[in-house]
Design a protein around this motif. Sequence first.
Motif, PDB file in Angstrom:
ATOM      1  N   GLY A 107       0.825  -1.211   0.000  1.00  0.00           N
ATOM      2  CA  GLY A 107       0.000   0.000   0.000  1.00  0.00           C
ATOM      3  C   GLY A 107       0.854   1.254   0.000  1.00  0.00           C
ATOM      4  N   MET A 108       1.921   1.240   0.772  1.00  0.00           N
ATOM      5  CA  MET A 108       2.830   2.390   0.803  1.00  0.00           C
ATOM      6  C   MET A 108       3.550   2.550  -0.540  1.00  0.00           C
ATOM      7  N   GLU A 109       3.907   1.435  -1.160  1.00  0.00           N
ATOM      8  CA  GLU A 109       4.537   1.493  -2.484  1.00  0.00           C
ATOM      9  C   GLU A 109       3.574   2.109  -3.502  1.00  0.00           C
ATOM     10  N   ILE A 110       2.316   1.702  -3.447  1.00  0.00           N
ATOM     11  CA  ILE A 110       1.307   2.263  -4.352  1.00  0.00           C
ATOM     12  C   ILE A 110       1.164   3.761  -4.121  1.00  0.00           C
ATOM     13  N   PHE A 111       1.188   4.174  -2.862  1.00  0.00           N
ATOM     14  CA  PHE A 111       1.099   5.602  -2.578  1.00  0.00           C
ATOM     15  C   PHE A 111       2.291   6.347  -3.184  1.00  0.00           C
ATOM     16  N   ASP A 112       3.484   5.806  -3.015  1.00  0.00           N
ATOM     17  CA  ASP A 112       4.681   6.453  -3.563  1.00  0.00           C
ATOM     18  C   ASP A 112       4.622   6.542  -5.093  1.00  0.00           C
ATOM     19  N   LEU A 113       4.208   5.449  -5.744  1.00  0.00           N
ATOM     20  CA  LEU A 113       4.079   5.460  -7.200  1.00  0.00           C
ATOM     21  C   LEU A 113       3.040   6.481  -7.651  1.00  0.00           C
ATOM     22  N   THR A 114       1.924   6.527  -6.929  1.00  0.00           N
ATOM     23  CA  THR A 114       0.856   7.466  -7.272  1.00  0.00           C
ATOM     24  C   THR A 114       1.328   8.900  -7.081  1.00  0.00           C
ATOM     25  N   HIS A 115       2.039   9.147  -5.999  1.00  0.00           N
ATOM     26  CA  HIS A 115       2.555  10.491  -5.732  1.00  0.00           C
ATOM     27  C   HIS A 115       3.475  10.940  -6.861  1.00  0.00           C
ATOM     28  N   ALA A 116       4.332  10.055  -7.310  1.00  0.00           N
ATOM     29  CA  ALA A 116       5.239  10.396  -8.412  1.00  0.00           C
ATOM     30  C   ALA A 116       4.461  10.634  -9.705  1.00  0.00           C
ATOM     31  N   LEU A 117       3.471   9.811  -9.951  1.00  0.00           N
ATOM     32  CA  LEU A 117       2.657   9.948 -11.156  1.00  0.00           C
ATOM     33  C   LEU A 117       1.893  11.273 -11.145  1.00  0.00           C
ATOM     34  N   LYS A 143      -9.549  -0.241  -6.970  1.00  0.00           N
ATOM     35  CA  LYS A 143     -10.144  -0.330  -8.304  1.00  0.00           C
ATOM     36  C   LYS A 143     -10.286   1.058  -8.940  1.00  0.00           C
ATOM     37  N   SER A 144     -10.637   2.039  -8.148  1.00  0.00           N
ATOM     38  CA  SER A 144     -10.757   3.403  -8.661  1.00  0.00           C
ATOM     39  C   SER A 144      -9.410   3.918  -9.157  1.00  0.00           C
ATOM     40  N   LEU A 145      -8.384   3.688  -8.375  1.00  0.00           N
ATOM     41  CA  LEU A 145      -7.043   4.119  -8.759  1.00  0.00           C
ATOM     42  C   LEU A 145      -6.613   3.425 -10.048  1.00  0.00           C
ATOM     43  N   GLN A 146      -6.899   2.153 -10.139  1.00  0.00           N
ATOM     44  CA  GLN A 146      -6.542   1.410 -11.345  1.00  0.00           C
ATOM     45  C   GLN A 146      -7.282   1.964 -12.566  1.00  0.00           C
ATOM     46  N   SER A 147      -8.568   2.261 -12.399  1.00  0.00           N
ATOM     47  CA  SER A 147      -9.326   2.782 -13.540  1.00  0.00           C
ATOM     48  C   SER A 147      -8.799   4.150 -13.973  1.00  0.00           C
ATOM     49  N   MET A 148      -8.295   4.939 -13.032  1.00  0.00           N
ATOM     50  CA  MET A 148      -7.740   6.244 -13.395  1.00  0.00           C
ATOM     51  C   MET A 148      -6.482   6.097 -14.245  1.00  0.00           C
ATOM     52  N   THR A 149      -5.748   4.987 -14.067  1.00  0.00           N
ATOM     53  CA  THR A 149      -4.563   4.793 -14.910  1.00  0.00           C
ATOM     54  C   THR A 149      -4.979   4.584 -16.364  1.00  0.00           C
ATOM     55  N   TYR A 150      -6.120   3.943 -16.570  1.00  0.00           N
ATOM     56  CA  TYR A 150      -6.596   3.747 -17.938  1.00  0.00           C
ATOM     57  C   TYR A 150      -7.113   5.058 -18.529  1.00  0.00           C
ATOM     58  N   GLN A 151      -7.728   5.886 -17.710  1.00  0.00           N
ATOM     59  CA  GLN A 151      -8.173   7.197 -18.172  1.00  0.00           C
ATOM     60  C   GLN A 151      -6.971   8.042 -18.601  1.00  0.00           C
ATOM     61  N   LEU A 152      -5.926   8.021 -17.777  1.00  0.00           N
ATOM     62  CA  LEU A 152      -4.723   8.777 -18.138  1.00  0.00           C
ATOM     63  C   LEU A 152      -4.092   8.231 -19.418  1.00  0.00           C
ATOM     64  N   LEU A 174       3.435   0.278 -14.241  1.00  0.00           N
ATOM     65  CA  LEU A 174       4.074   0.062 -12.936  1.00  0.00           C
ATOM     66  C   LEU A 174       3.042   0.156 -11.816  1.00  0.00           C
ATOM     67  N   LEU A 175       2.186   1.166 -11.881  1.00  0.00           N
ATOM     68  CA  LEU A 175       1.156   1.326 -10.867  1.00  0.00           C
ATOM     69  C   LEU A 175       0.129   0.208 -10.963  1.00  0.00           C
ATOM     70  N   ARG A 176      -0.275  -0.154 -12.169  1.00  0.00           N
ATOM     71  CA  ARG A 176      -1.226  -1.264 -12.338  1.00  0.00           C
ATOM     72  C   ARG A 176      -0.657  -2.568 -11.782  1.00  0.00           C
ATOM     73  N   ASP A 177       0.612  -2.821 -12.033  1.00  0.00           N
ATOM     74  CA  ASP A 177       1.248  -4.042 -11.526  1.00  0.00           C
ATOM     75  C   ASP A 177       1.265  -4.049  -9.998  1.00  0.00           C
ATOM     76  N   ALA A 178       1.556  -2.910  -9.402  1.00  0.00           N
ATOM     77  CA  ALA A 178       1.567  -2.819  -7.936  1.00  0.00           C
ATOM     78  C   ALA A 178       0.166  -3.055  -7.377  1.00  0.00           C
ATOM     79  N   ILE A 179      -0.846  -2.526  -8.052  1.00  0.00           N
ATOM     80  CA  ILE A 179      -2.230  -2.742  -7.603  1.00  0.00           C
ATOM     81  C   ILE A 179      -2.596  -4.221  -7.731  1.00  0.00           C
ATOM     82  N   GLU A 180      -2.147  -4.875  -8.778  1.00  0.00           N
ATOM     83  CA  GLU A 180      -2.419  -6.312  -8.939  1.00  0.00           C
ATOM     84  C   GLU A 180      -1.732  -7.114  -7.827  1.00  0.00           C
ATOM     85  N   GLU A 181      -0.503  -6.763  -7.496  1.00  0.00           N
ATOM     86  CA  GLU A 181       0.192  -7.428  -6.391  1.00  0.00           C
ATOM     87  C   GLU A 181      -0.546  -7.173  -5.071  1.00  0.00           C
TER      88      GLU A 181
END
Length: 151
Positions: free
Chosen positions: A34-44, A95-104, A117-124
């Motif tokens: 979860g913290m990794e996802i936050f860091d990836l999202t923050h960078a994105l 799921k919301s975060l993942q869908s936003m990656t597709y919108q972007l 990278l973010l999608r893979d982290a969400i899958e993990e």
Amino acid sequence: MWDDFDDNDFDEDDMEEFQRKRDELKLHPLKLKGMEIFDLTHALVGSLDEARKELYGGLMLESAGLLPAKFSGAHSVDDYIIKMENAVIMKVHAKSLQSMTYQLALEGTHAEEHLQLLRDAIEEFRVLFKEWVTAFDGTERFDDGWGLFLD
């Protein structure tokens, strides 16, 4: 009111138990992911242009930040209903975060590999999440008056 607490009731064994539980929580694979996802999202979000940052940034950071926060809230209690409520919130935001990656991706804002990278982290996270949820003890439930997750 505060004098109801006796400093002598909290001994060295209690402190060791508290520190053990704190460390267990901080080092749990789901919390770390979860913290990794936050860091990836923050960078994105940091790399978005101002318009997209305003449109998506807050939502993405909120969703990403709720994953480790709700995990901590759920993992720290025994009550099945509280655990399930937090788990549902975590699922919805992942799921919301993942869908936003597709919108972007549709808007062409980022290289696909960055979004992946973010999608893979969400899958993990999802795989770890499923394992974690199966360990919930359904016998530890206290009716909160809302009627969810009761048999």
